[in-house]
Design an enzyme around this catalytic site. Sequence first.
Site, PDB file in Angstrom:
ATOM      1  N   CYS A  92      83.956  -9.130  99.183  1.00 50.70           N
ATOM      2  CA  CYS A  92      84.009  -8.757  98.140  1.00 50.70           C
ATOM      3  C   CYS A  92      85.005  -8.238  97.810  1.00 50.70           C
ATOM      4  CB  CYS A  92      83.018  -8.024  97.389  1.00 50.70           C
ATOM      5  SG  CYS A  92      81.851  -8.720  96.376  1.00 50.70           S
ATOM      6  N   HIS A 194      77.809 -10.564 101.683  1.00 47.98           N
ATOM      7  CA  HIS A 194      76.716  -9.222 102.161  1.00 47.98           C
ATOM      8  C   HIS A 194      75.768  -9.023 102.526  1.00 47.98           C
ATOM      9  CE1 HIS A 194      77.123  -8.415  97.907  1.00 47.98           C
ATOM     10  NE2 HIS A 194      75.922  -8.698  98.000  1.00 47.98           N
TER      11      HIS A 194
END
Lengths: 247, 464
Positions: A92, A194
């Site tokens: 990310c 994630h």
Amino acid sequence: MDLVLVHLFPDLLNLYGDRGNLVTLRERARRRGIHVVVKEVRLEDDLPADGDLYVLGGGEDRQQALVARALQQHAGTLRAAVAGGAVVLAVCGGYQLLGHGYRAAEGQQLPGLGLLDVTTEHPGHRARRLVGNVVARCTLPGVGSLVGFENHGGRTRLGPGVQPLARVRVGFGNNGHDGTEGAWCGTVFGTYLHGPVLPKNPRLADHLLTLALRRRHGDVRLQPLDDRWEEAAHLAAAARAGLRLRR
Amino acid sequence: MIHAVSALRLAGAVAAAKAVAGATRVLRLGGGTVLPGRVARWLFPRVLEELTGALDPVVVVSGTNGKTTTARLVARALEVAGLKTVSNRAGANLQAGLVASVALASDLCGRPRAQAAVFEVDEATLPAVLPVLRPRVLVLTNLFRDQLDRYAEVERVAEGWRRAFARLGPTAVVCYNADDPQVADVARLAPAGLPFGIEDVSAGQGALEEAADVRFCYRCGVAYRYSVVFLSHAGHYACPVCGWSRPAPCVRAETVRLVGTSGAEVLLRWDGEGFVVRSGLPGLYNVYNLVASAAACRALGLPADVWRRAAESVRPAFGRGERLTWNGVALRILLVKNPAGFNEVLRLVVSEQPRSLLLAINDRTADGRDVSWLWDVDFERLQGLEAHVTVSGLRAEDMALRLKYAGWPEDRTTVERDLARALRRARDRTPAGGALFCLPTYTAMLELRRVLFRWGVVAPFWED
């Protein structure tokens, strides 16, 4: 056999259960009798040059700006480590900073490390965030499907110098347009997944461990582990995303 | 003329809300806490403003954790003081839930059958409803990581609050948690602030938890130094660069004695006055709720004794540690919503040394669709516990995997997706006369409630 794991900025980039990736790498190495040393790097610390595997997580915009500055000071060390075969996994916000740069929602430009040929722009807070469950087909041999959750405003475009980490089956991926998810080049890997990404994708975790161990220990082959629970969680996550997978 | 039209529309909206609520009840569609509000707002968008205009005082409670319990405590105090009080129960804390609660407590002309109101309001919804509700007192409990798939970032919620203060009335008082650096920083912009907090450093713990998210000074970007941490990032802190530190609380818990899951004894100081309160609400997080409600009462000008009587009479609500008995087993249900809350609940549960635990994790919208947060919870804390863990819910497998990587033995974990079956299996693992601790996420808690209602263990939700 031993392995040095370096966790960059655990206090700043830890937004989405990122420590799960560290725990997974550490435990999967330990279960194979590998001695693991974990080094945590904070803002004021020097970056260890002897890492086999470097891990960066995601953070909020403000934390990310702090990290971007600090990373510039470590750029030389990290580039040298990668040139020496070290592995990098970035998720990310960390992934965005591995690229050439990140243009934030308010137009502020954050410099990247240029370890991956990708660029990221945030189209502004009016644009829709890319949020939801993801199932994707990994481009790495033997890894198969990847599952996870994405939540990002930034849109990442891949340059010719990288491969996508995966092709999206459910979800948005890098930018919501070209069907790619994440990027990799050599031993450097970036992803928006994630969940965190590694616990439910044990084959990706083992791929990274193998590469990292080969840096100093020759042609390592990891012995298989009992991954029934990991696989069950993988399939359950895919099912919640609306896909019935077989592994 | 315009006034007459609004009155008519208001009456229509209220009547529709009541009809919808009646229908949902008859048809057993659920608690009827939201849909009536949606219908009323659709018929008359200004319904909330019109219905609450005559209520005084209006108290609004917002924050990540503790909204429901704090609001119940304040509402009880107002009742003890003799004011009929309307509030939104059952966590219906978005606009439609607020409308439904007031509409159902009003007559058909839209006149509330109450004088005062206490609303718990979702932290992201707060900026939109503040100008409508015009509260006399606003209570801000804390800001923790919660449902990042919906709120994106904690920082964005804080920004919304900062902007919302501009719309507070000039006489409004903001009661805020001085121990939460982000909340305290936000409150610097409030017109009138009344800080509350915990003084008793012996109730603290050592290191910051994994889930602690704000540890950096908003102005300097430097990590705060903590002399004590109570839970998550709440504690006594100071910025080493600009020197800004925790504001001294006006209402504070001087000493705290936790009595496992049965409650807490708190020496509360309120201006010069100090008095002991014995509460049936367990855990340090409930001490914060007690102190928050005390601060609200002080801001409302209620006597300290009124607050104390209210605090001592409030029992835990469903899913907040309520005690139930089922087939010779004591059932304790503790809602888990986010890492900060889950860590506190684990601390509480471990102190009771239970033999059987049920963890029920769903990933519906109200739970947060992203289950990554389970990795920010310190399940490592369970090590050493002689217990069997049954995991359930839509994300049972994620929970089981998290336990495995926390070092919890696989042979003491059972995965059972179906909640009713999981509950039976967890009970079978509980020794007679022992306690079964159930830790559900929000929608899993509602499901648990339905199962227990079907089995005749609890009353339906709307009778709360």
